[in-house]
Structure formats: C-alpha cells, structure tokens
Scaffold this active site. Sequence first.
Site, short mmCIF file in Angstrom:
data_model
loop_
_atom_site.label_atom_id
_atom_site.label_comp_id
_atom_site.label_asym_id
_atom_site.label_seq_id
_atom_site.Cartn_x
_atom_site.Cartn_y
_atom_site.Cartn_z
N SER A 189 -3.33 -34.84 33.88
CA SER A 189 -4.69 -35.09 34.29
C SER A 189 -5.19 -36.39 33.66
CB SER A 189 -5.55 -33.88 33.91
OG SER A 189 -6.73 -33.86 34.63
N ASP A 458 -3.03 -30.41 44.64
CA ASP A 458 -3.91 -30.79 43.54
C ASP A 458 -5.05 -31.67 44.08
OD1 ASP A 458 -5.07 -31.82 41.25
OD2 ASP A 458 -3.15 -32.19 40.25
#
Length: 543
Positions: A189, A458
């Site tokens: 991330s 995602d």
Amino acid sequence: MALERSFLHASTNMASLILLQILGIVSLSTSQAILARQSQGQPLNDIYPMQNFTMPIDHFHNETRYAPHTNDTFVQNYWLDTSNYVEGGPVIIHAMGEDSTFDLDWLQNGLVHQVVNATGGVAVLWGQRYYSGGAIIPYGQYNTSNLRFHSTEQALADLAYFAQKAVFAGLEHKNLTAPGTPWIIIGGSYAGVISAFTRIQYPDLFWGGLSSSGITTAIDDAWSYYDVIRRYGPKACISNQQQLVALMDNVYSSGNKTALSQLISAFNLSESTPYSDFASYVDTPLQEWDLSWASQNTPINGSGSYCNYLTNQTDVANASATLKATARSLLRYANKTATPDANDLYYPLLNFAGYMLNTYSFCDGQTVEECLSLYTPTPFTWLICTEYGQFATGYTPGSPGHPAALPLVSRTLTPEYFLAQCKKTYNITYGPQLQRFNKYGGVNLSYPRLAISTGQFDFYRPFGPLAEFLPNTTAKPNPRIASNGTIAAPQIVIEGAYHEWDFYGFLPNQTTTFKTPVAVQSAKSREIEAVKTWLQEWNQTHT
Ligand SMILES: *[C@@H]1O[C@H](CO)[C@@H](O)[C@H](O)[C@H]1NC(C)=O
Ligand SMILES: *[C@@H]1O[C@H](CO)[C@@H](O)[C@H](O)[C@H]1NC(C)=O
Ligand SMILES: *[C@@H]1O[C@H](CO)[C@@H](O)[C@H](O)[C@H]1NC(C)=O
Ligand SMILES: *[C@@H]1O[C@H](CO)[C@@H](O)[C@H](O)[C@H]1NC(C)=O
Ligand SMILES: *[C@@H]1O[C@H](CO)[C@@H](O)[C@H](O)[C@H]1NC(C)=O
Ligand SMILES: *[C@@H]1O[C@H](CO)[C@@H](O)[C@H](O)[C@H]1NC(C)=O
Ligand SMILES: *[C@@H]1O[C@H](CO)[C@@H](O)[C@H](O)[C@H]1NC(C)=O
Ligand SMILES: *[C@@H]1O[C@H](CO)[C@@H](O)[C@H](O)[C@H]1NC(C)=O
Ligand SMILES: *[C@@H]1O[C@H](CO)[C@@H](O)[C@H](O)[C@H]1NC(C)=O
Ligand SMILES: *[C@@H]1O[C@H](CO)[C@@H](O)[C@H](O)[C@H]1NC(C)=O
Ligand SMILES: *[C@@H]1O[C@H](CO)[C@@H](O)[C@H](O)[C@H]1NC(C)=O
Ligand SMILES: *[C@@H]1O[C@H](CO)[C@@H](O)[C@H](O)[C@H]1NC(C)=O
C-alpha cells in the site's frame, strides 16, 4: 494505504476511517479483522517486545523545505524476530508505513515470517516516523510546523540510516548492517511505495525489494479508485448506486433549498452540512468493497450487506413515515419521469438512508465537519495534502479524461473540494507536489530485484505499476501487465484478490477457519523464490 487501519474502537475510529476516506485515503480492515489476526497463545507484544533506535529528525539539512533545520533525534520503534536467523542470513525488513502494531502477527505468520524462515534471515517490522505504531512522534502536536519533517523522502532516509547502523538484540556480536549484509525491504500500500522507492533510492543498501499493492502514482483526480468497483461490482447494486448519486446531485444542482435540506435531514445530519461534505459521507459504505481472506469482514454484497439494502424492493430498514414521505417527495421532484410509488428507486433510496442511519448513527444531528473532525490535522492527511493527492473523486460523465458512465460518487467531489480542505486544515497555499512520487516512475516504475504484486480487484490497483489501465485514461490498457515478469523481478496480479493479500498467513498449528487461496499461495511462492534468487546472486557477487 491500507492506508491507515488503526481504528480499534468502533465509533471514534470509524469516524477517523471516514475522515481518511473523505480525504481520499481509505482504511482497509475492521476491528473484527484485526482481532481475528491476533496470536492465539502468548500476546504478540510479549513475543516481540518493542525495540528502539535513535533517529535524526532531519536528514536533509541541505533542503529549504525542512527549514528551520534541527539536529534533534527521536525514538524510532521497531519489532524484531531473530529466531529464524542462520549465520550469513539476510535482514528482511517489512515497512508498515502508517500502520500500527496490529501488524505484529505478520512477524509470526505473514509473508515476512515465511521469507525469513526460508532464508534464515532476521525479520524486522518497521513503522514510520509520526505514526503511533512505529515511532514516537517527533513533536507533540500535528501542526503544520511540526509536520514539516513528515515526508516520504525523510522516511526513506530513516531506513537507509537504520540499515547502516542497526544492532539487533541477541545478535549484538554480529555486524548485520548494510551493505555488508543483504537487506531486503517489503511493504504494501503506501508502505509499498516506501519499499519500492527505498530500493530505487538506496540500491547499494537495499539489495532487493517487494512492493505489494504499492500506490506508486501520485495523482489529484483519483476517480478511477471507484472505477474498480464500477467495473467489477455487483451490477444491479452499482446501477442503483449510480442512479441514487445522480438523483442526489440533481437535487443539489437544481438549487431547490427545500429539497436539499430534506435530503440531508433524511440522513439525520444537520441541515447546515454543505452538500459536498454530505456526498463524501454517504459514499462511505463503498469501502466495503475491500475484502480480506484472513479475517471476517462485511462484504459489500450478500445477506444484510450494503448492496442488499440498495437492491432490495422491500423496506429493509423499517423506515419512518417521515423518511418515506421524504423519499417520495424527492423522487417526484428530482425524477419527473417517474411515478413515485412505482419508481424502481423508491426502496433503494429508502434503504440507502436506512443503511446509513443504522451504520453511522454516531453522526446523528451533527454536521459532517463536526462529526468527522474534517479539519483536524493527521499525519496521513498531511502526506496526502503535500505529496500524494489520491483524492477519491466523482466526475461529470464524459468530461475530459473521465468515462461516459455515471460516477459512483458525487460529481461535486472534485479535486478542488479536497484541496480546499487541505488548505484550510494546514494553512498551506500549495497543493500536493506529485513529482515527489512520480519521479520514481509511477505506472512505469520498475527496478532490478524489485518484485511487484497487486490484487486483481484491489481498488488501489489503478495507481500502481500493475494498473489494468494507464493512469489519466478512461480505458487505455497498461501493456506491462501482459507479462508476469521474471523469476528475479516478478510482476504478480493475484487473481481474485484485493489489497495486500500476499502479506497474511497462519501458522500450521493455528486453529482457524481461514484457508489461503491458491492464487495467494502461488504469489507468495514466487515472492519467496525471487528472494532466494537475489540471495544466490548476492553470494555469487560477494565473497
Ligand atoms: C530503548 O530500549 C532500551 C533497551 O530495551 C530501554 O532500556 C530503553 O528504555 C528504551 N528507550 C525508550 C525511550 O523507550
Ligand atoms: C541534498 O542532499 C541529498 C543527498 O544527501 C541530495 O540527493 C539532494 O539532491 C540534495 N538537495 C539539494 C537541494 O541540493
Ligand atoms: C547541526 O550540527 C552541525 C555539526 O555540529 C552544525 O554545524 C549545525 O549548525 C547544526 N545545525 C543546527 C540546525 O543546529
Ligand atoms: C522454518 O519453520 C520450520 C517449521 O516451523 C522450522 O522447523 C524451521 O527450523 C524453520 N527454519 C528456520 C531457518 O528457522
Ligand atoms: C493554522 O493557522 C491558525 C492561525 O494561525 C493556527 O491556529 C493553526 O494551528 C494553524 N494550523 C496548523 C495545522 O498549523
Ligand atoms: C560493519 O560492516 C560495515 C560494512 O557493511 C562496515 O562499514 C562497518 O564499519 C562495520 N561496523 C563495525 C562496528 O564493525
Ligand atoms: C428516473 O426514473 C426512471 C424510471 O424509474 C429510472 O430508470 C431512472 O434511473 C431515474 N433517474 C434518476 C436520475 O433518478
Ligand atoms: C422543491 O422541492 C420540493 C420537494 O422536495 C418540491 O415540493 C417543490 O415544489 C420544489 N420547488 C420548486 C420551486 O421546484
Ligand atoms: C430483502 O431484504 C429482506 C429483509 O432483510 C430479506 O429477507 C430478503 O431476502 C431481501 N431480498 C432480496 C431480493 O435480497
Ligand atoms: C494527469 O493529467 C494531468 C492533467 O493533464 C497532469 O497534470 C498529470 O500529471 C497527469 N498525471 C499522471 C499521473 O499522468
Ligand atoms: C501469468 O500467470 C498467470 C497466473 O499464473 C497465468 O494464468 C498466465 O498465463 C501467465 N501469463 C503469462 C504471459 O505467462
Ligand atoms: C505454534 O507454532 C509456533 C511456531 O512454530 C510456536 O511458537 C507456538 O508455540 C505453537 N503454538 C502452539 C499452541 O503449539
């Protein structure tokens, strides 16, 4: 960005979750998810006592950006597992970015554990300056002056400094610093940005790196964040979401003040809530798009879910008579073509309000600004406002650079809306300096001995190197995803996966209902193989 996931107390922490989401940065797991990941035996804090390191606050006395400069230090915290260490093994450092100590289980059973187990390495879990997980905040308050040392560049320099000076508890007699020992950096991330950039910026200190779900492209107008949901979400639900948002935007743009205050009151918010604040508040349930395989979280679809409310043609939430009257009146006004009672959107609108009222009742009677402390400085929003952008926007269909399809969130959620929040919160006159990120390559980022992975679904995928489409285009395919990369520099799109799915794991003796998906298993195997290849290359080039 998982991005910020540190919210353990449902109400207040949910508020900070929403705040981050309003600023375009989204939290990714729930408190349940965190609890499910706790060690089943001894508390993780006992198994991995916190370690500390004295870190300079300012690594760049030559950069005016950080003036006035300082020679002060702060206490950097980290966690350590040396139990797999074998003479000659590497140091594997997992950067947590903005995460907090709830990532400790990764040392016990996550990817970093599996890598050190396979390579005889030392495992380090590393937080980031300014965040409660990894570092004691250099200065007390999060004001603009104190936050000036919070930058990605300083965070990378922390890692480089540590790699050259680290002494590990229990292994004090060994010199395990870089470049004498191979250091490999992992992160996901925002921390996947940290891992990738650290490898590129300090290649002599970090021999290899892995960036999972790394959000490497900085961009102001991050509309494609919701586009992942639009493309892959349950069709009927997405369609109703689009219609309801269009309806609310129609009410707003009509300039009918009565209708607008009816709408805002239907969600139990104070009538003085500005429409854009309202719009960003009501898009919160879309966060449920993110799923975990290693914990129980509420899916966006299925029984009792948000999409169930939005597509149900019955009054699921037991709406009050007032709410029913409001829904009829708004539909009649905003959609003149429809007969209110027969309108397909009547129950969806009723249930949408009902879902928000049930789930986010802690905002009742307040403005969104009050309820979510919209203008309260936090380290992560500082990063967004000064470097990252990533404002999760809506758009006017067909406007330059945007799809023709209706957006999932209000077209009033423009980059300007978020920029105004930044300026007001931090008294700054400038916006995010995107080149601080994009100079590393954005979607084109690649480097030898750098593994890159993402989940197929995602919602941050559009901003990583393995984006399905090139950034700033509505649907121009990203050519590099045709390749799976090489053994030494794998590119892995994990099928059926969401955010950071390759980080989680369970010990063989842990009793759990969760099973590692085959695609996750395969991604991890390729990643572990890549690290082993890098270490062979190290051995061949260092005698
Ligand atoms: C740092 O760690 C040492 C050794 O465990 C401990 O004695 C010391 O109190 C710690 N310092 C801080 C500021 O936490
Ligand atoms: C400051 O020093 C760093 C190396 O420590 C260098 O990369 C950077 O370009 C320098 N900045 C300026 C403004 O000279
Ligand atoms: C930091 O220390 C160096 C070396 O002692 C000194 O030259 C410099 O002026 C100091 N900088 C600040 C901001 O105190
Ligand atoms: C890896 O884990 C296995 C199973 O727990 C253990 O037997 C083995 O010793 C570990 N390897 C290292 C290098 O610690
Ligand atoms: C912005 O300026 C005001 C007035 O000077 C000050 O009170 C506030 O603390 C500043 N905000 C930040 C985040 O520094
Ligand atoms: C540890 O190794 C590095 C080379 O990686 C060397 O520069 C450094 O001087 C060594 N430190 C000690 C204390 O021996
Ligand atoms: C208006 O009503 C029609 C008929 O029910 C529906 O298909 C359409 O989605 C509605 N549009 C808006 C913007 O509410
Ligand atoms: C404003 O909206 C309300 C419904 O909320 C409607 O009753 C009223 O007629 C509208 N006013 C105008 C001037 O269209
Ligand atoms: C609608 O909601 C009710 C009550 O929650 C539920 O029993 C029913 O299965 C739902 N219907 C559909 C089509 O999802
Ligand atoms: C996206 O487009 C804007 C406007 O043309 C441009 O300023 C920006 O650099 C682009 N961003 C990326 C990541 O390509
Ligand atoms: C990449 O890997 C996937 C999943 O293992 C596989 O289905 C696909 O065929 C591979 N693509 C190429 C070009 O090798
Ligand atoms: C499970 O395995 C781990 C690692 O091998 C070990 O530390 C732990 O004590 C085991 N737990 C139980 C309940 O046996």
